[in-house]
Design an enzyme around this catalytic site. Structure first.
Site, PDB file in Angstrom:
ATOM      1  N   THR A   9      35.308 -24.635 -18.634  1.00  0.00           N
ATOM      2  CA  THR A   9      33.908 -24.754 -18.920  1.00  0.00           C
ATOM      3  C   THR A   9      32.810 -23.857 -18.334  1.00  0.00           C
ATOM      4  O   THR A   9      31.765 -23.774 -18.649  1.00  0.00           O
ATOM      5  CB  THR A   9      33.507 -26.283 -18.642  1.00  0.00           C
ATOM      6  OG1 THR A   9      33.627 -26.552 -17.300  1.00  0.00           O
ATOM      7  CG2 THR A   9      34.182 -27.551 -19.397  1.00  0.00           C
ATOM      8  N   MET A  11      31.716 -19.751 -17.242  1.00  0.00           N
ATOM      9  CA  MET A  11      31.391 -18.651 -17.903  1.00  0.00           C
ATOM     10  C   MET A  11      32.496 -17.878 -18.141  1.00  0.00           C
ATOM     11  O   MET A  11      33.080 -17.629 -19.486  1.00  0.00           O
ATOM     12  CB  MET A  11      30.405 -17.679 -17.332  1.00  0.00           C
ATOM     13  CG  MET A  11      29.022 -18.286 -17.392  1.00  0.00           C
ATOM     14  SD  MET A  11      27.713 -17.103 -16.751  1.00  0.00           S
ATOM     15  CE  MET A  11      27.348 -16.283 -18.280  1.00  0.00           C
ATOM     16  N   ASN A  37      33.856 -34.345 -13.280  1.00  0.00           N
ATOM     17  CA  ASN A  37      32.962 -34.864 -14.022  1.00  0.00           C
ATOM     18  C   ASN A  37      32.993 -34.237 -15.666  1.00  0.00           C
ATOM     19  O   ASN A  37      32.281 -34.803 -16.533  1.00  0.00           O
ATOM     20  CB  ASN A  37      31.364 -34.434 -13.755  1.00  0.00           C
ATOM     21  CG  ASN A  37      31.237 -33.022 -13.492  1.00  0.00           C
ATOM     22  OD1 ASN A  37      31.970 -32.288 -13.916  1.00  0.00           O
ATOM     23  ND2 ASN A  37      30.234 -32.653 -12.669  1.00  0.00           N
ATOM     24  N   ARG A  97      43.850 -11.981  -3.734  1.00  0.00           N
ATOM     25  CA  ARG A  97      43.965 -10.601  -4.100  1.00  0.00           C
ATOM     26  C   ARG A  97      44.334  -9.647  -2.893  1.00  0.00           C
ATOM     27  O   ARG A  97      45.125  -8.816  -3.445  1.00  0.00           O
ATOM     28  CB  ARG A  97      42.413 -10.028  -4.222  1.00  0.00           C
ATOM     29  CG  ARG A  97      41.774 -10.336  -5.785  1.00  0.00           C
ATOM     30  CD  ARG A  97      40.405 -10.052  -5.847  1.00  0.00           C
ATOM     31  NE  ARG A  97      39.856 -10.579  -7.140  1.00  0.00           N
ATOM     32  CZ  ARG A  97      38.668 -10.626  -7.304  1.00  0.00           C
ATOM     33  NH1 ARG A  97      37.805 -10.413  -6.487  1.00  0.00           N
ATOM     34  NH2 ARG A  97      38.096 -11.452  -8.509  1.00  0.00           N
ATOM     35  N   CYS A 126      35.540  -7.763 -10.961  1.00  0.00           N
ATOM     36  CA  CYS A 126      35.159  -7.183 -12.193  1.00  0.00           C
ATOM     37  C   CYS A 126      34.695  -5.625 -11.732  1.00  0.00           C
ATOM     38  O   CYS A 126      35.126  -4.671 -12.730  1.00  0.00           O
ATOM     39  CB  CYS A 126      34.070  -8.010 -12.786  1.00  0.00           C
ATOM     40  SG  CYS A 126      32.938  -8.557 -11.638  1.00  0.00           S
ATOM     41  N   GLY A 157      27.580 -11.952 -13.620  1.00  0.00           N
ATOM     42  CA  GLY A 157      28.673 -12.009 -12.253  1.00  0.00           C
ATOM     43  C   GLY A 157      28.445 -13.155 -11.387  1.00  0.00           C
ATOM     44  O   GLY A 157      29.428 -13.662 -10.760  1.00  0.00           O
ATOM     45  N   ARG A 227      22.559  -6.199  -7.446  1.00  0.00           N
ATOM     46  CA  ARG A 227      22.212  -7.103  -8.358  1.00  0.00           C
ATOM     47  C   ARG A 227      20.929  -6.835  -9.168  1.00  0.00           C
ATOM     48  O   ARG A 227      19.746  -6.818  -8.801  1.00  0.00           O
ATOM     49  CB  ARG A 227      22.234  -8.522  -7.936  1.00  0.00           C
ATOM     50  CG  ARG A 227      22.199  -9.905  -9.219  1.00  0.00           C
ATOM     51  CD  ARG A 227      23.721 -10.013  -9.736  1.00  0.00           C
ATOM     52  NE  ARG A 227      24.583 -10.235  -8.710  1.00  0.00           N
ATOM     53  CZ  ARG A 227      25.888 -10.443  -8.853  1.00  0.00           C
ATOM     54  NH1 ARG A 227      26.381  -9.916  -9.885  1.00  0.00           N
ATOM     55  NH2 ARG A 227      26.691 -10.872  -7.932  1.00  0.00           N
ATOM     56  N   HIS A 234      28.234  -5.031 -16.034  1.00  0.00           N
ATOM     57  CA  HIS A 234      27.931  -4.023 -14.792  1.00  0.00           C
ATOM     58  C   HIS A 234      28.031  -2.696 -15.067  1.00  0.00           C
ATOM     59  O   HIS A 234      29.067  -2.133 -15.890  1.00  0.00           O
ATOM     60  CB  HIS A 234      29.042  -4.530 -13.775  1.00  0.00           C
ATOM     61  CG  HIS A 234      29.286  -5.561 -13.297  1.00  0.00           C
ATOM     62  ND1 HIS A 234      28.200  -6.660 -13.336  1.00  0.00           N
ATOM     63  CD2 HIS A 234      30.279  -6.413 -12.558  1.00  0.00           C
ATOM     64  CE1 HIS A 234      28.398  -7.638 -12.794  1.00  0.00           C
ATOM     65  NE2 HIS A 234      29.757  -7.808 -12.230  1.00  0.00           N
ATOM     66  N   ASN A 307      31.215  -7.390 -17.823  1.00  0.00           N
ATOM     67  CA  ASN A 307      32.205  -7.819 -16.500  1.00  0.00           C
ATOM     68  C   ASN A 307      32.705  -9.214 -16.801  1.00  0.00           C
ATOM     69  O   ASN A 307      33.862  -9.687 -16.141  1.00  0.00           O
ATOM     70  CB  ASN A 307      31.320  -8.122 -15.332  1.00  0.00           C
ATOM     71  CG  ASN A 307      29.897  -8.842 -15.629  1.00  0.00           C
ATOM     72  OD1 ASN A 307      29.291  -8.449 -16.522  1.00  0.00           O
ATOM     73  ND2 ASN A 307      29.908 -10.124 -15.313  1.00  0.00           N
TER      74      ASN A 307
HETATM   75  C1  2RA Z   1      29.738 -10.545  -8.928  1.00  0.00           C
HETATM   76  N1  2RA Z   1      31.875  -9.298  -8.959  1.00  0.00           N
HETATM   77  O1  2RA Z   1      29.459  -9.636  -9.937  1.00  0.00           O
HETATM   78  C2  2RA Z   1      31.327 -10.583  -8.659  1.00  0.00           C
HETATM   79  C3  2RA Z   1      31.839 -11.870  -9.127  1.00  0.00           C
HETATM   80  N2  2RA Z   1      31.989 -12.045 -10.412  1.00  0.00           N
HETATM   81  O2  2RA Z   1      29.000 -11.432  -8.542  1.00  0.00           O
END
Ligand code: 2RA
Length: 335
Positions: A9, A11, A37, A97, A126, A157, A227, A234, A307
């Protein structure tokens, strides 16, 4: 194939289901798994309703493959339990990883390292996947010495809450904050948590995962992960220093000929990759290719990808496809 989707459920989980359907992955039985839940709720796959089940219920059904996108702690606890019943786990978290014996796979680069004994396979981060898809062919040809990356990462992300924060800020509804600051009209040089030497975990993933995937510890890489209020994918500004001379035309030719990479690069027509137009696609788009005039054997470029797709769901499904084609799954050997 009996396939579990763990985190169905979320993303990435929802995109994994979409990609499995789009690519007509050979599923004989689908087992959607989510948190307590959500158990009993229905999800639709190929026009059929499926009930979400618990982790233990899924383990008991002994799936051939389990596609995980449920966070590192959940993966650390449950991936081994699936492996014990003969399931091959492909995990999207960072949990496995850097484990020495766990393959970290981008199919176009290193799927050939996989064997039937690999019961936990790590899907790279990603921002790493889109980067190495472009670095790999250039490293083989020109031997990369150093890479400097600045990323411009989509709020997707971070997940649903971050998307809701951005949407709320745009709408002016004063939403719950996922980030420490407003993201709308802003840029946060802070992806994931801060770790050693002032780097974030996201920045360290880029350097460490790139060396592991390309199997080349001589590649020096430094990154700044940012961000930005974008939803489609991305973007990365990348500077590469090679150990050898290159010709720009050859670089373009190599990238044109690389499966999964699309060159979008014509300043004359304002042609370059953008996340708004990469969204929903599986290719890695590269443009703004140009010689770095400040130092020899160096090159600048701009790399964009969705991403949630090639950066997560599609790459994981491509690993599963490789396992099926090479007959590396479905022959259970219970530990
Ligand atoms: C992000 N690559 O973009 C990391 C996790 N998806 O926050």
């Amino acid at each position: 194939m009996k396939v579990a989707v763990v985190g169905a459920t979320g993303m990435v989980g929802r995109v994994m289901l979409k990609v499995l359907e789009e690519r007509n992955f050979p599923i004989s039985e689908l087992i959607p798994v989510a948190s307590e839940n959500s158990i009993g709720k229905q999800i639709e796959y190929k026009g059929k309703q499926y009930s979400i089940v618990s982790m233990q219920d899924a383990i008991n059904q002994q799936p051939d493959i389990a596609l995980f996108s449920a966070g590192g702690d959940t993966s650390k606890e449950f991936a081994p339990k699936f492996a014990e019943v003969g399931t091959t786990v492909i995990d999207n978290s960072s949990a496995w990883r850097m484990e020495p014996n766990v393959p970290l796979v981008v199919p176009e680069i290193n799927a050939d390292m996989l064997t039937a004994d690999d019961k936990i396979i790590a899907n790279p981060n990603c921002s790493t996947i889109q980067l190495v898809m472009v670095l790999n062919p250039l490293n083989k040809k020109y031997d990369i010495k150093r890479v400097v990356v600045s990323t411009y990462q989509s709020v997707t992300g971070t997940g649903k809450d971050a998307v809701e924060q951005l949407d709320g800020e745009i709408a002016g509804t004063n939403p719950k904050k996922k980030y420490p600051y407003q993201i709308f009209k802003n840029a946060l040089p802070h992806c994931d948590v801060f770790e050693e030497a002032g780097y974030t975990k996201e920045e360290l993933k880029l350097s460490r995962e790139t060396q592991k995937i390309l199997n080349d510890k001589t590649i020096a890489l430094t990154a700044t992960a940012v961000r930005v209020p974008v939803q489609g994918g991305h973007s990365e500004s990348v500077n590469i220093e090679f150990n050898n001379h290159y010709e720009e035309a050859d670089v373009r030719k190599i990238l044109h000929e690389t499966p999964g990479v699309v060159v979008q690069d014509s300043p004359e027509t304002n042609t370059y990759p953008m996340p708004l137009y990469a969204e929903g696609k599986d290719d890695v788009f590269v443009g703004r290719i140009r010689r770095d005039l400040s130092q020899p054997n160096s090159l600048n470029m701009w790399i964009v990808a969705d991403n949630l797709r090639k950066g997560a769901a599609t790459n994981a499904v491509q690993i599963a496809e490789y396992l099926v084609v090479k007959n590396l799954v479905g022959n259970k050997v219970i530990a």
